[in-house]
Design a protein around this motif. Structure first.
Motif, PDB file in Angstrom:
ATOM      1  N   TRP A   1      -4.178   6.720   1.574  1.00 38.54           N
ATOM      2  CA  TRP A   1      -5.219   5.829   1.019  1.00 38.54           C
ATOM      3  C   TRP A   1      -6.464   6.676   0.777  1.00 38.54           C
ATOM      4  O   TRP A   1      -6.595   7.789   1.281  1.00 38.54           O
TER       5      TRP A   1
ATOM      6  N   PHE B   1      -7.945  -9.041   7.901  1.00 42.76           N
ATOM      7  CA  PHE B   1      -6.822  -8.127   8.086  1.00 42.76           C
ATOM      8  C   PHE B   1      -7.300  -6.703   8.328  1.00 42.76           C
ATOM      9  O   PHE B   1      -6.781  -5.974   9.178  1.00 42.76           O
ATOM     10  N   GLN B   2      -8.285  -6.222   7.555  1.00 45.95           N
ATOM     11  CA  GLN B   2      -8.737  -4.836   7.710  1.00 45.95           C
ATOM     12  C   GLN B   2      -9.349  -4.595   9.089  1.00 45.95           C
ATOM     13  O   GLN B   2      -9.218  -3.525   9.662  1.00 45.95           O
TER      14      GLN B   2
ATOM     15  N   TRP C   1     -16.374   1.221  10.816  1.00 47.06           N
ATOM     16  CA  TRP C   1     -14.954   1.524  11.112  1.00 47.06           C
ATOM     17  C   TRP C   1     -14.111   1.619   9.832  1.00 47.06           C
ATOM     18  O   TRP C   1     -12.956   2.023   9.863  1.00 47.06           O
ATOM     19  N   PHE C   2     -14.662   1.252   8.675  1.00 41.65           N
ATOM     20  CA  PHE C   2     -13.876   1.337   7.443  1.00 41.65           C
ATOM     21  C   PHE C   2     -14.403   2.509   6.638  1.00 41.65           C
ATOM     22  O   PHE C   2     -15.516   2.487   6.132  1.00 41.65           O
ATOM     23  N   GLY C   3     -13.579   3.571   6.509  1.00 41.23           N
ATOM     24  CA  GLY C   3     -14.060   4.833   5.947  1.00 41.23           C
ATOM     25  C   GLY C   3     -14.070   4.855   4.433  1.00 41.23           C
ATOM     26  O   GLY C   3     -13.078   5.234   3.803  1.00 41.23           O
ATOM     27  N   LEU C   4     -15.174   4.462   3.845  1.00 47.52           N
ATOM     28  CA  LEU C   4     -15.280   4.527   2.376  1.00 47.52           C
ATOM     29  C   LEU C   4     -15.942   5.831   1.967  1.00 47.52           C
ATOM     30  O   LEU C   4     -17.067   6.116   2.385  1.00 47.52           O
TER      31      LEU C   4
ATOM     32  N   PRO D   1      -7.691  -2.232  -1.455  1.00 45.03           N
ATOM     33  CA  PRO D   1      -6.931  -1.094  -0.906  1.00 45.03           C
ATOM     34  C   PRO D   1      -5.548  -0.890  -1.507  1.00 45.03           C
ATOM     35  O   PRO D   1      -5.199   0.236  -1.873  1.00 45.03           O
ATOM     36  N   ASP D   2      -4.775  -1.964  -1.636  1.00 48.80           N
ATOM     37  CA  ASP D   2      -3.401  -1.749  -2.111  1.00 48.80           C
ATOM     38  C   ASP D   2      -3.356  -1.408  -3.593  1.00 48.80           C
ATOM     39  O   ASP D   2      -2.558  -0.564  -4.014  1.00 48.80           O
TER      40      ASP D   2
ATOM     41  N   THR E   1      -4.466   2.254  -3.743  1.00 48.02           N
ATOM     42  CA  THR E   1      -3.468   3.210  -3.246  1.00 48.02           C
ATOM     43  C   THR E   1      -2.405   3.456  -4.300  1.00 48.02           C
ATOM     44  O   THR E   1      -2.002   4.603  -4.545  1.00 48.02           O
TER      45      THR E   1
ATOM     46  N   ASP F   1     -14.537   7.203  -3.714  1.00 43.97           N
ATOM     47  CA  ASP F   1     -13.944   5.856  -3.658  1.00 43.97           C
ATOM     48  C   ASP F   1     -15.005   4.800  -3.973  1.00 43.97           C
ATOM     49  O   ASP F   1     -14.715   3.811  -4.659  1.00 43.97           O
TER      50      ASP F   1
ATOM     51  N   VAL G   1     -13.422  -4.226  -2.480  1.00 42.73           N
ATOM     52  CA  VAL G   1     -12.508  -3.106  -2.255  1.00 42.73           C
ATOM     53  C   VAL G   1     -11.089  -3.660  -2.297  1.00 42.73           C
ATOM     54  O   VAL G   1     -10.791  -4.677  -1.666  1.00 42.73           O
TER      55      VAL G   1
ATOM     56  N   GLY H   1       0.803  -1.226   0.000  1.00 45.66           N
ATOM     57  CA  GLY H   1       0.000   0.000   0.000  1.00 45.66           C
ATOM     58  C   GLY H   1       0.824   1.258   0.000  1.00 45.66           C
ATOM     59  O   GLY H   1       1.560   1.546  -0.939  1.00 45.66           O
TER      60      GLY H   1
ATOM     61  N   ASP I   1      -5.172  -7.640   1.034  1.00 44.99           N
ATOM     62  CA  ASP I   1      -5.894  -6.669   1.886  1.00 44.99           C
ATOM     63  C   ASP I   1      -7.331  -6.489   1.427  1.00 44.99           C
ATOM     64  O   ASP I   1      -8.090  -5.771   2.079  1.00 44.99           O
TER      65      ASP I   1
ATOM     66  N   TRP J   1      -6.362  -4.311  11.346  1.00 48.81           N
ATOM     67  CA  TRP J   1      -5.556  -3.118  11.074  1.00 48.81           C
ATOM     68  C   TRP J   1      -6.311  -1.840  11.409  1.00 48.81           C
ATOM     69  O   TRP J   1      -5.796  -0.948  12.067  1.00 48.81           O
ATOM     70  N   VAL J   2      -7.569  -1.778  10.969  1.00 46.07           N
ATOM     71  CA  VAL J   2      -8.313  -0.515  11.066  1.00 46.07           C
ATOM     72  C   VAL J   2      -9.174  -0.452  12.323  1.00 46.07           C
ATOM     73  O   VAL J   2      -9.127   0.522  13.069  1.00 46.07           O
TER      74      VAL J   2
HETATM   75  N1  FO1 Z   1      -7.207   2.743   6.785  1.00 47.62           N
HETATM   76  C1  FO1 Z   1      -7.579   3.230   8.004  1.00 47.62           C
HETATM   77  O1  FO1 Z   1      -6.736   3.301   8.914  1.00 47.62           O
HETATM   78  N2  FO1 Z   1      -8.855   3.623   8.253  1.00 47.62           N
HETATM   79  C2  FO1 Z   1      -9.831   3.546   7.325  1.00 47.62           C
HETATM   80  O2  FO1 Z   1     -10.981   3.897   7.586  1.00 47.62           O
HETATM   81  C3  FO1 Z   1      -9.465   3.074   6.015  1.00 47.62           C
HETATM   82  C4  FO1 Z   1     -10.394   3.021   4.972  1.00 47.62           C
HETATM   83  C5  FO1 Z   1      -9.950   2.633   3.692  1.00 47.62           C
HETATM   84  C6  FO1 Z   1     -10.826   2.657   2.603  1.00 47.62           C
HETATM   85  C7  FO1 Z   1     -10.396   2.281   1.342  1.00 47.62           C
HETATM   86  C8  FO1 Z   1      -9.072   1.888   1.155  1.00 47.62           C
HETATM   87  O3  FO1 Z   1      -8.637   1.548  -0.088  1.00 47.62           O
HETATM   88  C9  FO1 Z   1      -8.164   1.865   2.222  1.00 47.62           C
HETATM   89  C10 FO1 Z   1      -8.612   2.226   3.493  1.00 47.62           C
HETATM   90  N3  FO1 Z   1      -7.730   2.237   4.588  1.00 47.62           N
HETATM   91  C11 FO1 Z   1      -8.120   2.679   5.803  1.00 47.62           C
HETATM   92  C12 FO1 Z   1      -6.316   1.850   4.430  1.00 47.62           C
HETATM   93  C13 FO1 Z   1      -6.130   0.347   4.379  1.00 47.62           C
HETATM   94  O4  FO1 Z   1      -6.494  -0.290   5.543  1.00 47.62           O
HETATM   95  C14 FO1 Z   1      -4.641   0.147   4.078  1.00 47.62           C
HETATM   96  O5  FO1 Z   1      -4.373   0.976   3.004  1.00 47.62           O
HETATM   97  C15 FO1 Z   1      -4.195  -1.175   3.547  1.00 47.62           C
HETATM   98  O6  FO1 Z   1      -5.070  -2.168   3.627  1.00 47.62           O
HETATM   99  C16 FO1 Z   1      -2.868  -1.489   4.224  1.00 47.62           C
HETATM  100  O7  FO1 Z   1      -1.875  -1.139   3.334  1.00 47.62           O
END
Ligand code: FO1
Length: 327
Positions: free
Chosen positions: A70, A159-160, A92-95, A51-52, A55, A99, A49, A9, A40, A163-164
């Motif tokens: 991200w 994992f999310q 807890w997952f901010g979409l 994420p990596d 990003t 996005d 979704v 990421g 991820d 992590w989150v």
């Molecule tokens: N990371 C957070 O710490 N908080 C979030 O609410 C969050 C939302 C999110 C939404 C979309 C996305 O693509 C990534 C997001 N991430 C968030 C980051 C994500 O957990 C990390 O980017 C990777 O999974 C670890 O590299």
């Protein structure tokens, strides 16, 4: 020069921005293929979704939320608020709204039968990241983490969530890339590795990002047999991760949170060269003793120029080890 980069990421994406700048200044005839981590990935609200992948795509395409590393810049959260009003989680997952469009297009194309690699190519047609971004596999792989929690004892969480939602606040006992064993490299992955002139491991998470990519059968072997320099950059500086919580997952796999330990974790069968930060110059001896050429250079990616300097150092080290008899 054909460069292949295994990327997770935030750290991987920021390094890639520097690598693009470095090769644009110097050679100009370089092309970069990124093999992206998909462990991820998470399915939320009926959407997939990634994420990596996002990003990397947003960072190189100019749409990233810079401080977060991200999600999109200038984001709004009307949909998320409405979902919460319906009591539909997780919260807890901010979409963000922008996005969400990416995940809707991705899920729509997957539903129409396109593989993730084709979907990623289509999304990148808009963002023009300036690299070829290929997911490590088109198959479903999702990293789960085994944790000990006071209320539920030992359990596996996505994992999310670890992590989150949990902020990696409880010890990780094991990292499970669920589905990796049955997965196969996405089209183009093994070809890119075979045709590469150099392969780079950016300062991504060695366990849940690069480790997950290497868990796809065939990828580790292809890199080990590529016969070209493989150079990595330490994500650990001064015995601590530069960002994120890599130390938590390193502990889960029994690896010390040091620049030398991470190099040894990858091993000389994979790595020919390893860059550590100047504060870890003392580690170069141990890394060299492990059969991996090691240099200490500044590794803090404070801006694109700093990342570009790191990328140049990595390419320079690759040339230094090129032609060295493969261990
Ligand atoms: N990371 C957070 O710490 N908080 C979030 O609410 C969050 C939302 C999110 C939404 C979309 C996305 O693509 C990534 C997001 N991430 C968030 C980051 C994500 O957990 C990390 O980017 C990777 O999974 C670890 O590299």
């Amino acid at each position: 020069m054909r460069i292949v980069v295994l990327a997770g990421g935030i750290g991987g994406a920021r390094f890639l921005r520097g690598l693009k700048a470095a090769v644009a200044d110097d050679a100009g005839d370089a092309d970069i293929t990124v093999i992206g981590n998909t462990g991820d990935d998470i399915h939320l609200f009926g959407l997939k979704v990634c994420p990596d992948l996002d990003t990397v795509m947003y960072t190189l395409g100019g749409g990233i939320h810079e401080e977060q590393g991200w999600g999109r810049a200038g984001e709004t959260f009307a949909v998320k608020t409405e979902l919460a009003a319906y009591g539909v989680g997780p919260e807890w997952f901010g979409l963000g709204d922008r996005d969400f469009a990416t995940h809707i297009v991705r899920t729509q194309m997957l539903g129409a039968g396109y593989p993730l690699s084709a979907v990623t190519e289509a999304l990148c047609a808009r963002w023009q990241p300036g690299v070829r971004l290929i997911p490590m596999t088109d198959d479903r792989v999702e990293t789960h983490v085994v944790v000990d929690t006071p209320e539920d004892g030992r359990k596996a969480v996505h994992f999310q969530e670890y992590w989150v939602r949990m902020h990696a606040s409880v010890p990780a006992r094991a990292i499970l890339p669920v589905g990796a064993e049955q997965s196969k490299p996405a089209p183009g992955v093994l070809e890119a590795i075979a045709e590469a002139d150099v392969i780079l491991f950016p300062p991504s998470n060695p366990v849940v990002s690069i480790g997950t990519i290497l868990a796809v059968p065939g990828i580790r072997e292809a890199i080990a047999e590529a016969g070209v320099p493989v150079v990595g950059l330490s994500p650990i500086v001064g015995d601590a991760p530069v960002r994120g919580m890599a130390d938590k997952v390193l502990a889960a796999v029994g690896v010390e949170s040091t620049a030398a330990a991470v190099a040894e974790h990858y091993g000389s069968g994979l790595l020919d060269g390893w860059l550590v930060d100047t504060v870890d110059a003392g580690a170069t001896e141990a890394v060299e003793a492990a059969g991996i050429r090691c240099r200490a250079v500044p590794l803090m990616m404070t801006d694109v120029d700093a990342a570009a300097r790191m990328a140049r150092e990595a390419l320079r080290l690759a040339e230094e080890v090129r032609g060295q008899a493969r261990a």
